[in-house]
Structure formats: structure tokens, C-alpha cells
Write an enzyme that holds these catalytic residues in place. Structure first.
Site, PDB file in Angstrom:
ATOM      1  N   LYS A 177       0.876  -1.176   0.037  1.00  0.00           N
ATOM      2  CA  LYS A 177      -0.076  -0.031   0.112  1.00  0.00           C
ATOM      3  C   LYS A 177       0.762   1.429  -0.150  1.00  0.00           C
ATOM      4  O   LYS A 177       2.039   1.178   0.323  1.00  0.00           O
ATOM      5  CB  LYS A 177      -0.965   0.034   1.200  1.00  0.00           C
ATOM      6  CG  LYS A 177      -2.003  -1.112   1.080  1.00  0.00           C
ATOM      7  CD  LYS A 177      -2.844  -1.017  -0.021  1.00  0.00           C
ATOM      8  CE  LYS A 177      -3.972  -1.862   0.233  1.00  0.00           C
ATOM      9  NZ  LYS A 177      -3.936  -3.461   0.153  1.00  0.00           N
TER      10      LYS A 177
HETATM   11  C1  LIG Z   1     -10.120  -2.703  -2.065  1.00  0.00           C
HETATM   12  C2  LIG Z   1      -9.787  -3.455  -1.104  1.00  0.00           C
HETATM   13  N1  LIG Z   1     -10.496  -3.608  -0.178  1.00  0.00           N
HETATM   14  C3  LIG Z   1     -10.092  -4.251   1.153  1.00  0.00           C
HETATM   15  C4  LIG Z   1      -8.633  -4.761   1.142  1.00  0.00           C
HETATM   16  C5  LIG Z   1      -8.499  -5.552   2.534  1.00  0.00           C
HETATM   17  O1  LIG Z   1      -7.252  -4.911   3.279  1.00  0.00           O
HETATM   18  P1  LIG Z   1      -6.390  -5.950   4.066  1.00  0.00           P
HETATM   19  O2  LIG Z   1      -5.569  -6.859   3.075  1.00  0.00           O
HETATM   20  O3  LIG Z   1      -5.395  -5.201   5.024  1.00  0.00           O
HETATM   21  O4  LIG Z   1      -7.290  -6.728   4.868  1.00  0.00           O
HETATM   22  C6  LIG Z   1      -7.865  -4.561   0.214  1.00  0.00           C
HETATM   23  C7  LIG Z   1      -6.334  -4.960   0.217  1.00  0.00           C
HETATM   24  O5  LIG Z   1      -5.618  -5.061  -0.344  1.00  0.00           O
HETATM   25  C8  LIG Z   1      -8.248  -3.737  -1.010  1.00  0.00           C
HETATM   26  O6  LIG Z   1      -7.454  -3.530  -1.748  1.00  0.00           O
END
Ligand SMILES: Cc1ncc(COP(=O)(O)O)c(C=O)c1O
Length: 378
Positions: A177
Site C-alpha cells: 500500500k
Molecule cells: C479494495 C480493498 N479492500 C479491502 C482490502 C483489505 O485490506 P487488508 O488486506 O488489509 O485486509 C484491500 C487490500 O488489498 C483492498 O485492496
């Protein structure tokens, strides 16, 4: 191999982690509230709640706007699967609508048409960091939880920072990220009651004054450690540089790939709506075999690439559990079948971008030859 992503970590991060290690307080210490305040202030939001992942944040945010058993949550099938899964965690139904072919965000008219008496929340995803048209979405009059996991640094059409509109808005800090805490997330909100509920539910439902083992509601362990929060604080210090690096690489890509026939690049910013650059995703021309392009880029040219995103409604769990099938969201299906993410990180050099461009040019020429004269150039 040029990787898809690479975090920028250095001395400040090492110092921040060492300080926490030396303090002996690895979780529930001072770094959590410090990180929450600094992140919220940076974006101009009232409150922040640090959580263990973007997924955890989305789950808590949906609960906080009262999504429960049997409710419907309208969202996009063109996203990372977590944004739909979180509705299922609460035994709600993710109701998908098709996407806009330009922005790749869900189509707000289709959202309005999908609202029923059971709709408990709208869950817009700012896909690849590009802002959803929030003013139109807000006019629908249903509670909103924003998935801003990919959109740090972006702005809405009115120029405000993505995430600071008052709705629970969720960011993610996995290592690919814009900034990272290893794993982690943050929910911004303008509502003190929502903040209080999320803070309790991320900590096993413990009461806000932290009375030991006084659990007045159901909760989870969605806490973010002080080590992770310290890393977040250090990354926040250099966020301007990190975002500027991504802008620079995106501009280089636009120059380098602009000439590639039939390839669709991420849409340009429109007015004050600005993308928070997260990934660089291109759509390959119709008729080209996407999987062999990905294999050739990685195998022959040392350029990492991956299909991104696959359509959620066509994943086997969603087909089996909810009966979704091909043909329901044709724009999403078309885009999902042709999209690939290519290397994108702030330290990418001009030479690396040029190498990706050359590799794509060569691989696409070969793929066209293989597809024969029927391969569309549109
Ligand atoms: C659009 C979107 N939503 C939710 C998430 C979920 O985040 P995490 O991987 O920190 O749980 C991501 C992660 O890549 C994402 O790209």
C-alpha cells in the site's frame, strides 16, 4: 525480476520499532492513539481507529452502521474480495452492481436502482485509488461505508481528501500500500459513537474505560500492535514523498505506454477528483490471451505482472453461495478478463519503467501474431 511492489523502509522505521521494543510495551501502549490522531489529522477527519487490517476495519464499520443478518449491502464485483466478504461475515447479502467502464468504480445509477427495503448500507470501493462520485451516492440516502483501502492520497470531486467525509472510511496498510504497517488498517469517522463502538469491538467488546475483562458486547481481536503503529507513524512522516514517488512513476508510465495500441491505461483525473496512486493496472486489447501475457512478462522478460482484479461474483464461493453467474455484470466481466497489474512502487527508476514498456510491446506483438487476424485492435 522487477517486482510488483516494494515498500520504502529505512532508518526512521528502524528507530521507531527499536523504541517500542526497548519500552517493553508492544501493544495497547501510547503509539496506537498517537497513530490514530496523526492519521486522522493528516486527512482532516475527526477520529481514527487503528485496526489489524483493512478487512477488520470494513467488518467493524459495517457492524457500526447496523448491518445485520439478512440485510443487503450494495457494492462492486470489481474489487479485492474482502470488500464483499465483510458483508457475509454478518450474514448479510452482498448485492453487486455493474461498473463504470471509465473509472471502474460501481455505477451510481445502478446502485440507486438496486436499493430495496432490505438495503442496510452502500459500500463504495475507490477502485485503484480513483474516487467514487460521493455526492451522487449520498443523495440515495442510505448509510455508507467507504472502502478507501487503495485510495490514500486521493481527493473527491470537491477537492476534499478521500476518507474525510464523515462516513466510516477504511484504509489498509499491507506492504504493497501507499504506506505500510506490515499488516494493518485504519477507520476514519466523524461520529464519536461509531468510534467508541469500533474501539470496543476491536478489543473483544471491552468497555471504553478498559475495565479488565468487562465485556459489555461481542467483540473481536482486531487490535493493531504498538510496533505496527510506530511503523505507521514513521511512514506517515514520509507520506508526501511516498505519494510523490507514485505520481512520478504513474506519469512515466503514461508517457511510455500511451502509444501501446489497444491498451487502456488508468483514467485521467477529472477536475478536482484525483487518484491516490496504489497500483498500475492496464487493460489488454480484446482477443489477446491475458494469462500468456502474464507468463511471458514474468518468464521471458523478468517483469512481474498478475491478473487484477478477478470478478468477485464469478469466484466459486460466490457462485455457489449466492447463485451469481456469467453475464450478470458485463462491463465488470470484460474489464476483469483483460486487466493486469504491472510493477509499481515509488522507487521505480526511469530505466525500469522503460524496461516494462519494452517487455509489454514485445509480448503484445507476439500475442497478436498468435491470435491471428481476428484479434481486435479496438
Ligand atoms: C479494495 C480493498 N479492500 C479491502 C482490502 C483489505 O485490506 P487488508 O488486506 O488489509 O485486509 C484491500 C487490500 O488489498 C483492498 O485492496
Amino acid at each position: 525480476m522487477i517486482p510488483l511492489a516494494r515498500p520504502v523502509l529505512g532508518e526512521p522505521e528502524q528507530r521507531a520499532l527499536l523504541e517500542v521494543l526497548r519500552s517493553g510495551q508492544l501493544s495497547l501502549g501510547p503509539r496506537g492513539p498517537q497513530f490514530e490522531r496523526a492519521f486522522a489529522a493528516r486527512l482532516g477527519a475527526r477520529y481514527g481507529s487503528a485496526v489489524s487490517s483493512g478487512t477488520a476495519g470494513l467488518h467493524l464499520a459495517l457492524r457500526a452502521v447496523d448491518v445485520t443478518d439478512g440485510a443487503e449491502v450494495i457494492t462492486t464485483p470489481f474489487s479485492f474480495v474482502a470488500s464483499a466478504n465483510v458483508a457475509v461475515y454478518e450474514r448479510a447479502r452482498p448485492v453487486f452492481v455493474d461498473i463504470d467502464p471509465l473509472t471502474l468504480n460501481f455505477d451510481v445509477d445502478a446502485v440507486a436502482a438496486a436499493v430495496t427495503p432490505r438495503t442496510a448500507a452502500l459500500l463504495p470501493v475507490h477502485v485503484f485509488g480513483y474516487p467514487v462520485d460521493m455526492r451522487r451516492l449520498e443523495r440515495i440516502g442510505v448509510p455508507i461505508v467507504e472502502d478507501a483501502c487503495e485510495a490514500l492520497g486521493g481527493t473527491y470531486a470537491d477537492g476534499g481528501a478521500i476518507g474525510a467525509r464523515g462516513h466510516p472510511s477504511v484504509f489498509a496498510f499491507y506492504a504493497n500500500k501507499q504506506m505500510t504497517t506490515g499488516e494493518g488498517g485504519m477507520v476514519l469517522t466523524g461520529d464519536a459513537v461509531i468510534k467508541e463502538r469500533m474501539d470496543s469491538e476491536r478489543n473483544q467488546g471491552r468497555s471504553p474505560n478498559m475495565d479488565w475483562l468487562d465485556h459489555d458486547r461481542l467483540g473481536f481481536n482486531y487490535r493493531l500492535s504498538d510496533l505496527a503503529c510506530a511503523l505507521g507513524l514513521a511512514q506517515l512522516e514520509r507520506l508526501d514523498t511516498l505519494l510523490a514517488g507514485r505520481e512520478r512513476v504513474a506519469a512515466l508510465y503514461r508517457e511510455t505506454l500511451g502509444e501501446l495500441e489497444g491498451v487502456t491505461l488508468p483514467c485521467e483525473n477529472s477536475g478536482q477528483a484525483r487518484r491516490g496512486w496504489f497500483v498500475y493496472v492496464i487493460q489488454l486489447p480484446h482477443g489477446v490471451d491475458r494469462d500468456s501475457v502474464v507468463t511471458a512478462l514474468g518468464g521471458t522478460h523478468g517483469v512481474a505482472a498478475k491478473p487484477y482484479f478477478p470478478a468477485i461474483h464469478l469466484m466459486s464461493y460466490y457462485r455457489e453461495e449466492f447463485g451469481y453467474r456469467e453475464g450478470q455484470f458485463p462491463v465488470c466481466e470484460d474489464v476483469a478478463a483483460r486487466s493486469i497489474a504491472i510493477p509499481f512502487f515509488p522507487q521505480m527508476t526511469e530505466a525500469q519503467v522503460a524496461r516494462v514498456g519494452e517487455a509489454l510491446r514485445a509480448v503484445l506483438a507476439a500475442a497478436r501474431r498468435a491470435a491471428g487476424p481476428l484479434a481486435s485492435r479496438a
